[in-house]
Design a protein around this motif. Structure first.
Motif, PDB file in Angstrom:
ATOM      1  N   LYS A  10       0.855  -1.184   0.000  1.00 25.42           N
ATOM      2  CA  LYS A  10       0.000   0.000   0.000  1.00 25.42           C
ATOM      3  C   LYS A  10       0.891   1.233   0.000  1.00 25.42           C
ATOM      4  O   LYS A  10       1.955   1.255   0.613  1.00 25.42           O
ATOM      5  CB  LYS A  10      -0.906  -0.008   1.229  1.00 25.42           C
ATOM      6  N   SER A  11       0.433   2.285  -0.666  1.00 25.10           N
ATOM      7  CA  SER A  11       1.205   3.515  -0.796  1.00 25.10           C
ATOM      8  C   SER A  11       1.345   4.235   0.546  1.00 25.10           C
ATOM      9  O   SER A  11       0.477   4.142   1.420  1.00 25.10           O
ATOM     10  CB  SER A  11       0.522   4.443  -1.796  1.00 25.10           C
ATOM     11  N   THR A  12       2.425   4.972   0.689  1.00 29.92           N
ATOM     12  CA  THR A  12       2.642   5.774   1.898  1.00 29.92           C
ATOM     13  C   THR A  12       2.070   7.180   1.745  1.00 29.92           C
ATOM     14  O   THR A  12       2.171   7.976   2.679  1.00 29.92           O
ATOM     15  CB  THR A  12       4.139   5.869   2.233  1.00 29.92           C
ATOM     16  N   ILE A  13       1.469   7.483   0.595  1.00 26.82           N
ATOM     17  CA  ILE A  13       0.859   8.797   0.406  1.00 26.82           C
ATOM     18  C   ILE A  13      -0.270   8.956   1.422  1.00 26.82           C
ATOM     19  O   ILE A  13      -1.105   8.077   1.579  1.00 26.82           O
ATOM     20  CB  ILE A  13       0.314   8.951  -1.032  1.00 26.82           C
ATOM     21  N   GLY A  14      -0.266  10.067   2.122  1.00 27.99           N
ATOM     22  CA  GLY A  14      -1.286  10.339   3.111  1.00 27.99           C
ATOM     23  C   GLY A  14      -0.974   9.798   4.494  1.00 27.99           C
ATOM     24  O   GLY A  14      -1.726  10.027   5.424  1.00 27.99           O
ATOM     25  N   GLN A  15       0.142   9.077   4.615  1.00 30.57           N
ATOM     26  CA  GLN A  15       0.542   8.549   5.916  1.00 30.57           C
ATOM     27  C   GLN A  15       1.325   9.603   6.689  1.00 30.57           C
ATOM     28  O   GLN A  15       1.874  10.533   6.107  1.00 30.57           O
ATOM     29  CB  GLN A  15       1.402   7.291   5.749  1.00 30.57           C
ATOM     30  N   LYS A  16       1.408   9.435   7.992  1.00 28.43           N
ATOM     31  CA  LYS A  16       2.180  10.350   8.824  1.00 28.43           C
ATOM     32  C   LYS A  16       3.661  10.207   8.493  1.00 28.43           C
ATOM     33  O   LYS A  16       4.124   9.139   8.075  1.00 28.43           O
ATOM     34  CB  LYS A  16       1.936  10.050  10.293  1.00 28.43           C
ATOM     35  N   LYS A  20       6.091   6.952   7.052  1.00 25.71           N
ATOM     36  CA  LYS A  20       6.874   7.019   5.817  1.00 25.71           C
ATOM     37  C   LYS A  20       8.341   6.737   6.102  1.00 25.71           C
ATOM     38  O   LYS A  20       9.001   5.993   5.365  1.00 25.71           O
ATOM     39  CB  LYS A  20       6.741   8.402   5.174  1.00 25.71           C
ATOM     40  N   ARG A  24      10.718   3.652   4.664  1.00 23.06           N
ATOM     41  CA  ARG A  24      11.978   3.924   3.967  1.00 23.06           C
ATOM     42  C   ARG A  24      13.157   3.256   4.677  1.00 23.06           C
ATOM     43  O   ARG A  24      14.069   2.743   4.031  1.00 23.06           O
ATOM     44  CB  ARG A  24      12.222   5.432   3.882  1.00 23.06           C
ATOM     45  N   LYS A  29      10.798   1.242  -1.252  1.00 23.90           N
ATOM     46  CA  LYS A  29      10.673   2.512  -1.953  1.00 23.90           C
ATOM     47  C   LYS A  29       9.354   2.618  -2.705  1.00 23.90           C
ATOM     48  O   LYS A  29       8.624   3.577  -2.546  1.00 23.90           O
ATOM     49  CB  LYS A  29      11.822   2.707  -2.920  1.00 23.90           C
ATOM     50  N   LYS A  30       9.058   1.640  -3.535  1.00 26.20           N
ATOM     51  CA  LYS A  30       7.857   1.679  -4.365  1.00 26.20           C
ATOM     52  C   LYS A  30       6.939   0.531  -3.989  1.00 26.20           C
ATOM     53  O   LYS A  30       7.357  -0.446  -3.357  1.00 26.20           O
ATOM     54  CB  LYS A  30       8.235   1.542  -5.841  1.00 26.20           C
TER      55      LYS A  30
END
Length: 60
Positions: A10-16, A20, A24, A29-30
């Motif tokens: 799942k994407s880390t966009i919108g996560q605290k 993130k 990392r 990374k992706k």
């Protein structure tokens, strides 16, 4: 010692920012990137913190 195969699903966009940074620092990374780590307490704690973003498999 066992190893863990960790996959970012799942994407880390919108996560605290802390979540993130944890993703990392695991080396992910992706989406669908995969890393293998030794199953020690530090790695298990990091995986538990971002369990909603990753898939974990135990390998020999």
């Amino acid at each position: 010692m066992a190893k863990l195969r960790i996959t970012l699903v799942k994407s880390t966009i919108g996560q605290k920012p802390e979540k993130k940074a944890t993703v990392r620092s695991l080396g992910l990374k992706k989406i669908n990137s995969v890393v293998e780590h030794e199953a020690n307490e530090a790695i298990k704690g990091m995986v538990a913190a971002v369990a909603h973003l990753v898939k974990v498999e135990e390998i020999q």
